[in-house]
Scaffold this motif. Structure first.
Motif, PDB file in Angstrom:
ATOM      1  N   ARG A  81     -31.984 -15.369 -37.465  1.00 29.53           N
ATOM      2  CA  ARG A  81     -30.915 -14.981 -36.553  1.00 29.53           C
ATOM      3  C   ARG A  81     -31.330 -15.374 -35.149  1.00 29.53           C
ATOM      4  O   ARG A  81     -32.504 -15.424 -34.835  1.00 29.53           O
ATOM      5  CB  ARG A  81     -30.697 -13.471 -36.590  1.00 29.53           C
ATOM      6  CG  ARG A  81     -29.996 -12.984 -37.797  1.00 29.53           C
ATOM      7  CD  ARG A  81     -29.594 -11.535 -37.621  1.00 29.53           C
ATOM      8  NE  ARG A  81     -28.828 -11.136 -38.787  1.00 29.53           N
ATOM      9  CZ  ARG A  81     -28.912  -9.969 -39.355  1.00 29.53           C
ATOM     10  NH1 ARG A  81     -29.718  -9.049 -38.882  1.00 29.53           N
ATOM     11  NH2 ARG A  81     -28.182  -9.685 -40.398  1.00 29.53           N
ATOM     12  N   GLY A  82     -30.373 -15.588 -34.314  1.00 32.14           N
ATOM     13  CA  GLY A  82     -30.626 -15.852 -32.905  1.00 32.14           C
ATOM     14  C   GLY A  82     -29.830 -14.878 -32.071  1.00 32.14           C
ATOM     15  O   GLY A  82     -28.957 -14.166 -32.583  1.00 32.14           O
ATOM     16  N   ALA A  83     -30.114 -14.801 -30.807  1.00 36.68           N
ATOM     17  CA  ALA A  83     -29.379 -13.885 -29.946  1.00 36.68           C
ATOM     18  C   ALA A  83     -28.324 -14.629 -29.134  1.00 36.68           C
ATOM     19  O   ALA A  83     -27.206 -14.208 -28.998  1.00 36.68           O
ATOM     20  CB  ALA A  83     -30.337 -13.145 -29.027  1.00 36.68           C
ATOM     21  N   GLY A  84     -28.668 -15.721 -28.582  1.00 35.64           N
ATOM     22  CA  GLY A  84     -27.669 -16.449 -27.837  1.00 35.64           C
ATOM     23  C   GLY A  84     -27.830 -17.925 -28.109  1.00 35.64           C
ATOM     24  O   GLY A  84     -28.927 -18.431 -28.127  1.00 35.64           O
ATOM     25  N   PRO A  85     -26.851 -18.615 -28.382  1.00 31.10           N
ATOM     26  CA  PRO A  85     -25.445 -18.218 -28.504  1.00 31.10           C
ATOM     27  C   PRO A  85     -25.066 -17.803 -29.925  1.00 31.10           C
ATOM     28  O   PRO A  85     -24.326 -18.497 -30.613  1.00 31.10           O
ATOM     29  CB  PRO A  85     -24.685 -19.447 -28.072  1.00 31.10           C
ATOM     30  CG  PRO A  85     -25.584 -20.593 -28.459  1.00 31.10           C
ATOM     31  CD  PRO A  85     -26.988 -20.053 -28.358  1.00 31.10           C
ATOM     32  N   TYR A  86     -25.577 -16.714 -30.398  1.00 26.09           N
ATOM     33  CA  TYR A  86     -25.199 -16.078 -31.663  1.00 26.09           C
ATOM     34  C   TYR A  86     -25.287 -16.992 -32.876  1.00 26.09           C
ATOM     35  O   TYR A  86     -24.293 -17.436 -33.410  1.00 26.09           O
ATOM     36  CB  TYR A  86     -23.787 -15.500 -31.591  1.00 26.09           C
ATOM     37  CG  TYR A  86     -23.533 -14.661 -30.383  1.00 26.09           C
ATOM     38  CD1 TYR A  86     -22.669 -15.104 -29.400  1.00 26.09           C
ATOM     39  CD2 TYR A  86     -24.163 -13.438 -30.226  1.00 26.09           C
ATOM     40  CE1 TYR A  86     -22.447 -14.341 -28.267  1.00 26.09           C
ATOM     41  CE2 TYR A  86     -23.930 -12.673 -29.090  1.00 26.09           C
ATOM     42  CZ  TYR A  86     -23.069 -13.123 -28.126  1.00 26.09           C
ATOM     43  OH  TYR A  86     -22.857 -12.368 -27.020  1.00 26.09           O
ATOM     44  N   SER A  87     -26.455 -17.292 -33.321  1.00 27.12           N
ATOM     45  CA  SER A  87     -26.593 -18.123 -34.515  1.00 27.12           C
ATOM     46  C   SER A  87     -27.217 -17.306 -35.647  1.00 27.12           C
ATOM     47  O   SER A  87     -27.942 -16.341 -35.406  1.00 27.12           O
ATOM     48  CB  SER A  87     -27.442 -19.366 -34.228  1.00 27.12           C
ATOM     49  OG  SER A  87     -28.766 -18.981 -33.948  1.00 27.12           O
ATOM     50  N   GLN A  88     -26.914 -17.691 -36.835  1.00 28.05           N
ATOM     51  CA  GLN A  88     -27.433 -17.033 -38.034  1.00 28.05           C
ATOM     52  C   GLN A  88     -27.429 -18.066 -39.142  1.00 28.05           C
ATOM     53  O   GLN A  88     -26.453 -18.773 -39.336  1.00 28.05           O
ATOM     54  CB  GLN A  88     -26.534 -15.854 -38.403  1.00 28.05           C
ATOM     55  CG  GLN A  88     -26.993 -15.061 -39.561  1.00 28.05           C
ATOM     56  CD  GLN A  88     -26.135 -13.806 -39.770  1.00 28.05           C
ATOM     57  OE1 GLN A  88     -25.453 -13.350 -38.881  1.00 28.05           O
ATOM     58  NE2 GLN A  88     -26.175 -13.284 -40.960  1.00 28.05           N
ATOM     59  N   SER A  89     -28.543 -18.180 -39.892  1.00 26.71           N
ATOM     60  CA  SER A  89     -28.583 -19.139 -40.987  1.00 26.71           C
ATOM     61  C   SER A  89     -29.496 -18.633 -42.089  1.00 26.71           C
ATOM     62  O   SER A  89     -30.351 -17.782 -41.854  1.00 26.71           O
ATOM     63  CB  SER A  89     -29.054 -20.513 -40.501  1.00 26.71           C
ATOM     64  OG  SER A  89     -30.399 -20.432 -40.060  1.00 26.71           O
TER      65      SER A  89
END
Length: 126
Positions: A81-89
């Motif tokens: 997950r990431g925080a900005g710019p909102y990534s998820q994989s």
């Protein structure tokens, strides 16, 4: 078409009785797993072999044991997950899906001995 396993088969795989919520979900999951097995086998012997019921019930067991909400779903190999710019994989375990019954390589190995899978034949010609 009739499911290739029974709720009792799933309970045997789980090693416990089904909960009320699971008992409501299991018939539909058995139907989905059975459809996948039929498609893989191309035909199902009558009566259904015990090994076929075992595979179908294992497929349903995997779905029931996958928590609905968790940071990394059980059937994923990798998740980020990431925080900005909102990534998820995420990367799913080979053969799995998100929420539906799936067959493992071992399940397919077991099923290869049954059904109408294509085989190569050789014979003498003149």
């Amino acid at each position: 078409m009739a499911a290739l396993a029974e709720p009792a088969d799933v309970e045997a795989r789980l090693g416990r009785p089904l909960t009320t919520d699971e008992a409501e979900r299991v018939p539909a999951l058995l139907d989905e797993a059975s459809a996948s097995v039929r498609a893989f086998m191309r035909c199902v012997p009558d009566p259904v072999p015990d090994d076929v019921a075992l595979v179908v019930s294992r497929m349903v067991k995997r779905v029931l044991e996958t928590p609905v909400t968790q940071a990394v779903p059980q059937h994923m190999e990798q998740f980020s997950r990431g925080a900005g710019p909102y990534s998820q994989s995420g990367t799913f375990t080979e053969g799995s899906t998100s929420g539906s019954p799936w067959m493992t390589k071992d399940d397919k190995r077991i099923l290869r001995g049954f059904g109408c899978r294509s085989r190569a034949w050789s014979f003498e010609t003149r």
